[in-house]
Each structure stands twice: as structure tokens, then as C-alpha cells.
Motif scaffolding. Sequence first.
Motif, PDB file in Angstrom:
ATOM      1  N   UNK A   1      53.620  41.716  70.217  1.00  0.00           N
ATOM      2  CA  UNK A   1      53.433  40.645  69.267  1.00  0.00           C
ATOM      3  C   UNK A   1      54.764  40.272  68.625  1.00  0.00           C
ATOM      4  N   UNK A   2      55.558  41.253  68.226  1.00  0.00           N
ATOM      5  CA  UNK A   2      56.820  40.976  67.545  1.00  0.00           C
ATOM      6  C   UNK A   2      57.765  40.202  68.454  1.00  0.00           C
ATOM      7  N   UNK A   3      57.842  40.591  69.730  1.00  0.00           N
ATOM      8  CA  UNK A   3      58.711  39.875  70.668  1.00  0.00           C
ATOM      9  C   UNK A   3      58.279  38.423  70.813  1.00  0.00           C
ATOM     10  N   UNK A   4      56.991  38.199  70.878  1.00  0.00           N
ATOM     11  CA  UNK A   4      56.473  36.832  70.996  1.00  0.00           C
ATOM     12  C   UNK A   4      56.840  36.020  69.771  1.00  0.00           C
ATOM     13  N   UNK A   5      56.662  36.584  68.581  1.00  0.00           N
ATOM     14  CA  UNK A   5      56.953  35.845  67.353  1.00  0.00           C
ATOM     15  C   UNK A   5      58.444  35.566  67.195  1.00  0.00           C
ATOM     16  N   UNK A   6      59.290  36.473  67.653  1.00  0.00           N
ATOM     17  CA  UNK A   6      60.735  36.230  67.588  1.00  0.00           C
ATOM     18  C   UNK A   6      61.146  35.123  68.562  1.00  0.00           C
ATOM     19  N   UNK A   7      60.544  35.112  69.740  1.00  0.00           N
ATOM     20  CA  UNK A   7      60.894  34.118  70.745  1.00  0.00           C
ATOM     21  C   UNK A   7      60.295  32.745  70.431  1.00  0.00           C
ATOM     22  N   UNK A   8      59.206  32.709  69.687  1.00  0.00           N
ATOM     23  CA  UNK A   8      58.515  31.459  69.358  1.00  0.00           C
ATOM     24  C   UNK A   8      58.441  31.315  67.838  1.00  0.00           C
ATOM     25  N   UNK A   9      59.523  30.827  67.264  1.00  0.00           N
ATOM     26  CA  UNK A   9      59.598  30.742  65.801  1.00  0.00           C
ATOM     27  C   UNK A   9      58.632  29.721  65.211  1.00  0.00           C
ATOM     28  N   UNK A  13      52.597  34.547  62.020  1.00  0.00           N
ATOM     29  CA  UNK A  13      51.850  35.759  62.355  1.00  0.00           C
ATOM     30  C   UNK A  13      50.338  35.498  62.268  1.00  0.00           C
ATOM     31  N   UNK A  14      49.916  34.775  61.245  1.00  0.00           N
ATOM     32  CA  UNK A  14      48.491  34.488  61.078  1.00  0.00           C
ATOM     33  C   UNK A  14      47.954  33.608  62.210  1.00  0.00           C
ATOM     34  N   UNK A  15      48.768  32.624  62.610  1.00  0.00           N
ATOM     35  CA  UNK A  15      48.340  31.768  63.713  1.00  0.00           C
ATOM     36  C   UNK A  15      48.231  32.566  65.003  1.00  0.00           C
ATOM     37  N   UNK A  16      49.197  33.456  65.240  1.00  0.00           N
ATOM     38  CA  UNK A  16      49.162  34.294  66.433  1.00  0.00           C
ATOM     39  C   UNK A  16      47.925  35.184  66.449  1.00  0.00           C
ATOM     40  N   UNK A  17      47.628  35.810  65.309  1.00  0.00           N
ATOM     41  CA  UNK A  17      46.524  36.785  65.256  1.00  0.00           C
ATOM     42  C   UNK A  17      45.146  36.137  65.244  1.00  0.00           C
ATOM     43  N   UNK A  22      44.023  34.418  74.083  1.00  0.00           N
ATOM     44  CA  UNK A  22      44.883  35.173  75.001  1.00  0.00           C
ATOM     45  C   UNK A  22      45.557  34.230  75.990  1.00  0.00           C
ATOM     46  N   UNK A  23      44.832  33.237  76.468  1.00  0.00           N
ATOM     47  CA  UNK A  23      45.402  32.269  77.399  1.00  0.00           C
ATOM     48  C   UNK A  23      46.533  31.462  76.778  1.00  0.00           C
ATOM     49  N   UNK A  24      46.380  31.071  75.518  1.00  0.00           N
ATOM     50  CA  UNK A  24      47.433  30.324  74.833  1.00  0.00           C
ATOM     51  C   UNK A  24      48.688  31.171  74.654  1.00  0.00           C
TER      52      UNK A  24
END
Length: 67
Positions: A1-9, A13-17, A22-24
Amino acid sequence: MIDFLRANSWCSKEEYMWRMTVGQVRLSSIDFSHVEYLDDKGKNVTEINSAEDLLMMTDLGTQIKTE
């Protein structure tokens, strides 16, 4: 999750969670923005001086040859 959030600023975090499926997440993890920079020696640039010049180009920016 952290790698994804760093790469996609753009993604919080709330939107990701809570909002992304999973597909998105998998689709967003794939990098489609690769840019290949050409050196100055191999430059093949087409000059556009009028609207007619645009009519002689494809959607990808390559010139249509009429010869």
C-alpha cells in the motif's frame, strides 16, 4: 500500500482503502506514462505553418505522404 501511495500522489490513503477496488489498484499500478526522449542528432521534426499542414498529419503526429 505504501509503495502505491508514494508512486500515485493523487490518491489519498482513505481513497485507496475505502473507495478503490482491487482492479482499480492493479490498473493504476501499471505505468503507461513512459516517455522516450530522443537525442538531438536523430530529430525528425515536422513544421506546422498552417491549418492545411495539420490536415496532412495522422492522429499520432506523423506526416501523410502524398507522393
